[in-house]
Design an enzyme around this catalytic site. Sequence first.
Site, PDB file in Angstrom:
ATOM      1  NE  ARG A  45      -2.348  -2.262   3.146  1.00  0.00           N
ATOM      2  CZ  ARG A  45      -2.809  -2.608   4.341  1.00  0.00           C
ATOM      3  NH1 ARG A  45      -3.662  -1.838   4.993  1.00  0.00           N
ATOM      4  NH2 ARG A  45      -2.389  -3.713   4.919  1.00  0.00           N
ATOM      5  N   GLY A  46       2.143   1.121   0.311  1.00  0.00           N
ATOM      6  CA  GLY A  46       2.987   2.281   0.580  1.00  0.00           C
ATOM      7  C   GLY A  46       3.133   3.282  -0.555  1.00  0.00           C
ATOM      8  CD  GLU A 101       8.521  -0.826  -3.054  1.00  0.00           C
ATOM      9  OE1 GLU A 101       7.379  -0.411  -2.835  1.00  0.00           O
ATOM     10  OE2 GLU A 101       8.953  -1.918  -2.650  1.00  0.00           O
ATOM     11  CG  ASP A 102       6.837   2.103  -0.047  1.00  0.00           C
ATOM     12  OD1 ASP A 102       7.547   1.192  -0.525  1.00  0.00           O
ATOM     13  OD2 ASP A 102       6.154   1.935   0.981  1.00  0.00           O
ATOM     14  CG  ASP A 105      14.709  -1.589   4.089  1.00  0.00           C
ATOM     15  OD1 ASP A 105      15.595  -0.803   4.419  1.00  0.00           O
ATOM     16  OD2 ASP A 105      14.241  -2.435   4.870  1.00  0.00           O
ATOM     17  CG  PHE A 154      10.844   2.281  10.472  1.00  0.00           C
ATOM     18  CD1 PHE A 154      11.036   1.093   9.792  1.00  0.00           C
ATOM     19  CD2 PHE A 154       9.555   2.752  10.640  1.00  0.00           C
ATOM     20  CE1 PHE A 154       9.954   0.381   9.287  1.00  0.00           C
ATOM     21  CE2 PHE A 154       8.470   2.040  10.139  1.00  0.00           C
ATOM     22  CZ  PHE A 154       8.668   0.850   9.465  1.00  0.00           C
ATOM     23  CB  VAL A 155      11.061   7.100   6.739  1.00  0.00           C
ATOM     24  CG1 VAL A 155      12.482   7.574   6.979  1.00  0.00           C
ATOM     25  CG2 VAL A 155      11.001   6.125   5.579  1.00  0.00           C
ATOM     26  CG  ASP A 161       2.648   1.077   7.187  1.00  0.00           C
ATOM     27  OD1 ASP A 161       3.322   0.858   6.172  1.00  0.00           O
ATOM     28  OD2 ASP A 161       2.394   0.202   8.035  1.00  0.00           O
ATOM     29  NE  ARG A 167      -0.765   2.350   5.076  1.00  0.00           N
ATOM     30  CZ  ARG A 167       0.170   1.530   4.618  1.00  0.00           C
ATOM     31  NH1 ARG A 167       1.088   1.967   3.776  1.00  0.00           N
ATOM     32  NH2 ARG A 167       0.195   0.268   4.997  1.00  0.00           N
TER      33      ARG A 167
HETATM   34  P1  IMP Z   1      12.479  -4.432   0.978  1.00  0.00           P
HETATM   35  O1  IMP Z   1      11.865  -5.662   0.392  1.00  0.00           O
HETATM   36  O2  IMP Z   1      13.317  -4.744   2.191  1.00  0.00           O
HETATM   37  O3  IMP Z   1      13.207  -3.575  -0.015  1.00  0.00           O
HETATM   38  O4  IMP Z   1      11.311  -3.627   1.604  1.00  0.00           O
HETATM   39  C1  IMP Z   1      10.501  -2.859   0.891  1.00  0.00           C
HETATM   40  C2  IMP Z   1       9.255  -2.525   1.670  1.00  0.00           C
HETATM   41  O5  IMP Z   1       9.457  -2.497   3.089  1.00  0.00           O
HETATM   42  C3  IMP Z   1       8.858  -1.113   1.320  1.00  0.00           C
HETATM   43  O6  IMP Z   1       8.031  -1.126   0.186  1.00  0.00           O
HETATM   44  C4  IMP Z   1       8.120  -0.681   2.551  1.00  0.00           C
HETATM   45  O7  IMP Z   1       6.760  -1.068   2.456  1.00  0.00           O
HETATM   46  C5  IMP Z   1       8.764  -1.431   3.675  1.00  0.00           C
HETATM   47  N1  IMP Z   1       9.721  -0.547   4.358  1.00  0.00           N
HETATM   48  C6  IMP Z   1      11.061  -0.512   4.210  1.00  0.00           C
HETATM   49  N2  IMP Z   1      11.609   0.452   4.954  1.00  0.00           N
HETATM   50  C7  IMP Z   1      10.581   1.066   5.586  1.00  0.00           C
HETATM   51  C8  IMP Z   1      10.499   2.190   6.478  1.00  0.00           C
HETATM   52  O8  IMP Z   1      11.509   2.846   6.854  1.00  0.00           O
HETATM   53  N3  IMP Z   1       9.247   2.537   6.883  1.00  0.00           N
HETATM   54  C9  IMP Z   1       8.140   1.865   6.499  1.00  0.00           C
HETATM   55  N4  IMP Z   1       8.153   0.839   5.654  1.00  0.00           N
HETATM   56  C10 IMP Z   1       9.374   0.428   5.198  1.00  0.00           C
HETATM   57 MG    MG Z   2       5.958  -1.386   0.229  1.00  0.00          MG
END
Ligand code: IMP
Ligand code: MG
Length: 180
Positions: A45-46, A101-102, A105, A154-155, A161, A167
Amino acid sequence: MPDRPYVIDKLISAKSIAARIEALSHEIEAEFAGTKKLTVVGLLRGSFVFIADLVRELDLPVEVDFVETSSYGNSTESSREVRILKDLRGDIEGRDVLVVEDIVDTGHTLFHVLNLLNSRRPHKLRTIALLDKPSRREADIRADWTGFEIPDEFVVGYGIDFAQRNRNLPYIGKVRFTEG
Ligand code: IMP
Ligand code: MG
């Protein structure tokens, strides 16, 4: 965890986000110039706020679709396992596609989604992430466009969220726990 008290320190203002999206929209328009149709795929949803602002800056024939992957639940910890909870409604074979993508990470989410969408043989597949935390990367992946690189914090806000909250903040802030 979500019940631990915290405050949110502003990291990126709404104005900076808008300016960055405006600048990136021109690069995306150049990359997809002449397309008959660009399918913009938001990762739920981000990315819902980001995709809403981004598509309104794109002077291209755009369709919008969504994919939802499994999330971290109510924790700030990452998970390597990515499951598709909701797939695209439309067919993308031979299409121009932009994945939105939001945050990238660890990169596992984007890696998995791109593999899946690539297997459907789009004509051109590109990715944009509002935020990138390069220091956290585990999967070998980069978005083609990134709004802002941020440190390992963590943002929340602008669609992003913490345990489903915050959000609706118009800016990006970082979570700072005030006790414990
Ligand atoms: P990844 O698979 O580790 O790259 O994670 C991606 C997803 O993790 C993002 O689309 C976010 O939904 C969530 N995420 C990663 N970092 C944060 C953060 O700092 N705050 C909130 N959600 C996060
Ligand atoms: Mg996400």
